[in-house]
Design a protein around this motif. Sequence first.
Motif, PDB file in Angstrom:
ATOM      1  N   LEU A   1       0.825  -1.211   0.000  1.00  0.00           N
ATOM      2  CA  LEU A   1       0.000   0.000   0.000  1.00  0.00           C
ATOM      3  C   LEU A   1       0.858   1.261   0.000  1.00  0.00           C
ATOM      4  O   LEU A   1       0.576   2.222  -0.723  1.00  0.00           O
ATOM      5  CB  LEU A   1      -0.938  -0.009   1.215  1.00  0.00           C
ATOM      6  CG  LEU A   1      -1.968  -1.154   1.243  1.00  0.00           C
ATOM      7  CD1 LEU A   1      -2.789  -1.103   2.526  1.00  0.00           C
ATOM      8  CD2 LEU A   1      -2.881  -1.099   0.022  1.00  0.00           C
ATOM      9  N   LEU A   2       1.932   1.254   0.785  1.00  0.00           N
ATOM     10  CA  LEU A   2       2.818   2.418   0.827  1.00  0.00           C
ATOM     11  C   LEU A   2       3.533   2.621  -0.507  1.00  0.00           C
ATOM     12  O   LEU A   2       3.732   3.761  -0.949  1.00  0.00           O
ATOM     13  CB  LEU A   2       3.842   2.261   1.958  1.00  0.00           C
ATOM     14  CG  LEU A   2       3.293   2.356   3.384  1.00  0.00           C
ATOM     15  CD1 LEU A   2       4.403   2.106   4.402  1.00  0.00           C
ATOM     16  CD2 LEU A   2       2.654   3.718   3.628  1.00  0.00           C
ATOM     17  N   TYR A   3       3.890   1.512  -1.165  1.00  0.00           N
ATOM     18  CA  TYR A   3       4.574   1.647  -2.450  1.00  0.00           C
ATOM     19  C   TYR A   3       3.620   2.179  -3.520  1.00  0.00           C
ATOM     20  O   TYR A   3       4.024   2.958  -4.389  1.00  0.00           O
ATOM     21  CB  TYR A   3       5.168   0.306  -2.892  1.00  0.00           C
ATOM     22  CG  TYR A   3       6.154   0.464  -4.037  1.00  0.00           C
ATOM     23  CD1 TYR A   3       7.365   1.092  -3.829  1.00  0.00           C
ATOM     24  CD2 TYR A   3       5.864   0.002  -5.316  1.00  0.00           C
ATOM     25  CE1 TYR A   3       8.278   1.258  -4.862  1.00  0.00           C
ATOM     26  CE2 TYR A   3       6.755   0.166  -6.352  1.00  0.00           C
ATOM     27  CZ  TYR A   3       7.964   0.795  -6.120  1.00  0.00           C
ATOM     28  OH  TYR A   3       8.856   0.973  -7.148  1.00  0.00           O
ATOM     29  N   LEU A   4       2.358   1.780  -3.459  1.00  0.00           N
ATOM     30  CA  LEU A   4       1.366   2.326  -4.388  1.00  0.00           C
ATOM     31  C   LEU A   4       1.182   3.826  -4.165  1.00  0.00           C
ATOM     32  O   LEU A   4       1.058   4.597  -5.128  1.00  0.00           O
ATOM     33  CB  LEU A   4       0.026   1.603  -4.214  1.00  0.00           C
ATOM     34  CG  LEU A   4      -0.057   0.183  -4.785  1.00  0.00           C
ATOM     35  CD1 LEU A   4      -1.390  -0.466  -4.415  1.00  0.00           C
ATOM     36  CD2 LEU A   4       0.112   0.201  -6.297  1.00  0.00           C
ATOM     37  N   VAL A   5       1.174   4.241  -2.902  1.00  0.00           N
ATOM     38  CA  VAL A   5       1.074   5.676  -2.602  1.00  0.00           C
ATOM     39  C   VAL A   5       2.281   6.415  -3.184  1.00  0.00           C
ATOM     40  O   VAL A   5       2.135   7.507  -3.758  1.00  0.00           O
ATOM     41  CB  VAL A   5       0.975   5.908  -1.081  1.00  0.00           C
ATOM     42  CG1 VAL A   5       1.110   7.402  -0.752  1.00  0.00           C
ATOM     43  CG2 VAL A   5      -0.344   5.374  -0.537  1.00  0.00           C
ATOM     44  N   LEU A   6       3.475   5.820  -3.062  1.00  0.00           N
ATOM     45  CA  LEU A   6       4.684   6.429  -3.626  1.00  0.00           C
ATOM     46  C   LEU A   6       4.574   6.541  -5.143  1.00  0.00           C
ATOM     47  O   LEU A   6       4.862   7.598  -5.732  1.00  0.00           O
ATOM     48  CB  LEU A   6       5.910   5.604  -3.244  1.00  0.00           C
ATOM     49  CG  LEU A   6       7.248   6.019  -3.898  1.00  0.00           C
ATOM     50  CD1 LEU A   6       7.631   7.434  -3.481  1.00  0.00           C
ATOM     51  CD2 LEU A   6       8.355   5.023  -3.539  1.00  0.00           C
TER      52      LEU A   6
ATOM     53  N   PHE B   1      -4.417  10.344  -4.562  1.00  0.00           N
ATOM     54  CA  PHE B   1      -5.407   9.498  -3.899  1.00  0.00           C
ATOM     55  C   PHE B   1      -6.682   9.366  -4.742  1.00  0.00           C
ATOM     56  O   PHE B   1      -7.353   8.330  -4.704  1.00  0.00           O
ATOM     57  CB  PHE B   1      -5.719  10.045  -2.504  1.00  0.00           C
ATOM     58  CG  PHE B   1      -4.541   9.963  -1.578  1.00  0.00           C
ATOM     59  CD1 PHE B   1      -4.192   8.757  -0.982  1.00  0.00           C
ATOM     60  CD2 PHE B   1      -3.760  11.082  -1.316  1.00  0.00           C
ATOM     61  CE1 PHE B   1      -3.093   8.664  -0.134  1.00  0.00           C
ATOM     62  CE2 PHE B   1      -2.662  11.006  -0.475  1.00  0.00           C
ATOM     63  CZ  PHE B   1      -2.328   9.796   0.106  1.00  0.00           C
ATOM     64  N   VAL B   2      -6.989  10.405  -5.504  1.00  0.00           N
ATOM     65  CA  VAL B   2      -8.107  10.301  -6.454  1.00  0.00           C
ATOM     66  C   VAL B   2      -7.740   9.302  -7.550  1.00  0.00           C
ATOM     67  O   VAL B   2      -8.580   8.483  -7.978  1.00  0.00           O
ATOM     68  CB  VAL B   2      -8.439  11.681  -7.063  1.00  0.00           C
ATOM     69  CG1 VAL B   2      -9.457  11.531  -8.184  1.00  0.00           C
ATOM     70  CG2 VAL B   2      -8.973  12.617  -5.982  1.00  0.00           C
ATOM     71  N   MET B   3      -6.489   9.342  -8.003  1.00  0.00           N
ATOM     72  CA  MET B   3      -6.014   8.386  -9.016  1.00  0.00           C
ATOM     73  C   MET B   3      -6.096   6.954  -8.481  1.00  0.00           C
ATOM     74  O   MET B   3      -6.536   6.039  -9.181  1.00  0.00           O
ATOM     75  CB  MET B   3      -4.578   8.727  -9.431  1.00  0.00           C
ATOM     76  CG  MET B   3      -4.413  10.085 -10.104  1.00  0.00           C
ATOM     77  SD  MET B   3      -2.671  10.480 -10.435  1.00  0.00           S
ATOM     78  CE  MET B   3      -2.330   9.393 -11.836  1.00  0.00           C
TER      79      MET B   3
ATOM     80  N   LYS C   1      -8.093   5.860  -6.182  1.00  0.00           N
ATOM     81  CA  LYS C   1      -9.499   5.474  -6.083  1.00  0.00           C
ATOM     82  C   LYS C   1     -10.030   5.011  -7.438  1.00  0.00           C
ATOM     83  O   LYS C   1     -10.785   4.032  -7.526  1.00  0.00           O
ATOM     84  CB  LYS C   1     -10.322   6.652  -5.565  1.00  0.00           C
ATOM     85  CG  LYS C   1     -11.792   6.319  -5.343  1.00  0.00           C
ATOM     86  CD  LYS C   1     -12.564   7.511  -4.799  1.00  0.00           C
ATOM     87  CE  LYS C   1     -14.038   7.173  -4.596  1.00  0.00           C
ATOM     88  NZ  LYS C   1     -14.809   8.333  -4.070  1.00  0.00           N
ATOM     89  N   LYS C   2      -9.626   5.706  -8.505  1.00  0.00           N
ATOM     90  CA  LYS C   2     -10.064   5.322  -9.850  1.00  0.00           C
ATOM     91  C   LYS C   2      -9.516   3.937 -10.235  1.00  0.00           C
ATOM     92  O   LYS C   2     -10.149   3.200 -10.988  1.00  0.00           O
ATOM     93  CB  LYS C   2      -9.611   6.360 -10.868  1.00  0.00           C
ATOM     94  CG  LYS C   2     -10.345   7.695 -10.766  1.00  0.00           C
ATOM     95  CD  LYS C   2      -9.846   8.687 -11.817  1.00  0.00           C
ATOM     96  CE  LYS C   2     -10.599  10.009 -11.719  1.00  0.00           C
ATOM     97  NZ  LYS C   2     -10.107  11.000 -12.719  1.00  0.00           N
ATOM     98  N   MET C   3      -8.325   3.605  -9.730  1.00  0.00           N
ATOM     99  CA  MET C   3      -7.708   2.316 -10.077  1.00  0.00           C
ATOM    100  C   MET C   3      -8.157   1.180  -9.154  1.00  0.00           C
ATOM    101  O   MET C   3      -7.788   0.025  -9.378  1.00  0.00           O
ATOM    102  CB  MET C   3      -6.183   2.442 -10.013  1.00  0.00           C
ATOM    103  CG  MET C   3      -5.574   3.295 -11.115  1.00  0.00           C
ATOM    104  SD  MET C   3      -5.888   2.655 -12.792  1.00  0.00           S
ATOM    105  CE  MET C   3      -5.100   1.043 -12.700  1.00  0.00           C
ATOM    106  N   SER C   4      -8.945   1.496  -8.125  1.00  0.00           N
ATOM    107  CA  SER C   4      -9.326   0.469  -7.152  1.00  0.00           C
ATOM    108  C   SER C   4     -10.071  -0.728  -7.753  1.00  0.00           C
ATOM    109  O   SER C   4      -9.886  -1.866  -7.289  1.00  0.00           O
ATOM    110  CB  SER C   4     -10.156   1.091  -6.022  1.00  0.00           C
ATOM    111  OG  SER C   4     -11.335   1.686  -6.524  1.00  0.00           O
TER     112      SER C   4
ATOM    113  N   SER D   1      -9.153   6.169 -17.518  1.00  0.00           N
ATOM    114  CA  SER D   1      -9.904   7.149 -16.732  1.00  0.00           C
ATOM    115  C   SER D   1      -8.988   8.138 -16.023  1.00  0.00           C
ATOM    116  O   SER D   1      -9.456   9.160 -15.492  1.00  0.00           O
ATOM    117  CB  SER D   1     -10.796   6.439 -15.698  1.00  0.00           C
ATOM    118  OG  SER D   1     -10.029   5.908 -14.637  1.00  0.00           O
ATOM    119  N   LEU D   2      -7.674   7.847 -16.013  1.00  0.00           N
ATOM    120  CA  LEU D   2      -6.704   8.758 -15.406  1.00  0.00           C
ATOM    121  C   LEU D   2      -6.298   9.871 -16.363  1.00  0.00           C
ATOM    122  O   LEU D   2      -5.463  10.705 -16.019  1.00  0.00           O
ATOM    123  CB  LEU D   2      -5.447   7.990 -14.973  1.00  0.00           C
ATOM    124  CG  LEU D   2      -5.629   6.847 -13.968  1.00  0.00           C
ATOM    125  CD1 LEU D   2      -4.297   6.171 -13.690  1.00  0.00           C
ATOM    126  CD2 LEU D   2      -6.261   7.348 -12.682  1.00  0.00           C
ATOM    127  N   GLY D   3      -6.878   9.873 -17.561  1.00  0.00           N
ATOM    128  CA  GLY D   3      -6.526  10.883 -18.549  1.00  0.00           C
ATOM    129  C   GLY D   3      -5.364  10.484 -19.429  1.00  0.00           C
ATOM    130  O   GLY D   3      -4.781  11.319 -20.133  1.00  0.00           O
TER     131      GLY D   3
END
Length: 384
Positions: free
Chosen positions: A211-216, A230-232, A234-237, A262-264
């Motif tokens: 989870l921390l690496y995904l945040v990075l 964090f919006v990105m 959420k879109k990938m969840s 969806s991330l543009g």
Amino acid sequence: MKNFGLLTKIIIAIIVGIIIGSFVNEWFIQLLATFNSIFGNFISFIIPFIILGFITPGIGEIGRGAGKLLGISAFFAYASTILAGIIAFLVAKSLYPSLLNGQSLHSVTDPTEGLTEPFFTVPMTPPFEVVTALIISFVLGIGLASIHSEKLLGIFLDLRAIVQLVIEKVIIPLLPFHILGIFANMTYTGQVATIITVFAKVMLMILILHLLYLVLQYSIAGTLSRQNPFVMLKKMSPAYFTALGTQSSAATIPVTLKQTKSLGVKESIADFTIPLYANIHLSGSTITLISCSLAVLFLNGEPATMQSYLPFILMLGITMVAAPGVPGGAVMAAIGLLETMLGFNQAMVSLMIALYLAQDSLGTACNVTGDGAITSIVNTIFKK
């Protein structure tokens, strides 16, 4: 166990193995050890074919892509995978002395030795060594990408299909029984309490690291694309939770592709990179493999340094290229390196497989979710 998923089968196998090992006699443990010995030898025999069958066409196919886009995409995938491995090593190396304090097997005994010696063994000598298989794969893969031989590539694609069939129809179905035998043996020899405690702690640490690496990853991608990370995320969840169920990056491609767009991200870039990253971007699997292998070494009292692990991490990033799109593919591709570069014996490999497969879906989910971040980074670079 036919109607259960692999994770469920692994959990059932561990529980049943502990129950069996607590009351059966030595004869039954020997019977399980005989199966484990034969199955372990078969895995060692098939490893060179796994390497040759997946790395060769994997490199050959990747090299037939779109020039500059391919090079940049592959660079970021490899860099992300290696960085994940280095971070996992540093975190595990720092935490294990306190996290796993007092939990050691002193020597991870081979289930085929001592009181649990098998009734008989079936020697299966691999046709060539793991390092030889790697060298052959790299040479042939690069050659295929250079000469564009459709016939030769077709042969290796057929070999990959055969090897994948062996993994799907033989190795994966029998793995739960192999793990059952390992845990029955460890219960019989009084080692299982240590293993279960280590399992729980290591799995929790791996989940947090994922989870921390995904945040990075998304912090970097969001900074470059000027989006909220964090919006990105959420879109990938949907891709994350789909991968938890499928345990396969390849099977999750349609969802990953849709959510990445969806991330543009430009459609043409997403269409190219997402299928590519399903095979070559394995940051989550690398975190898991490094964390689990260090845990096994810690239990065995073996030293682990960055000098010994960095070559392993660098090779791991290449060896897992085009790892089979089946549950456990990454650890199957890594077994040869574990044996040759880290000195794992058969029992240590068995523990490694059990540790890895118990949370394989988490690593896959981290892989595919991270694909969206890396694609976004590539998209930003090409925009500029």
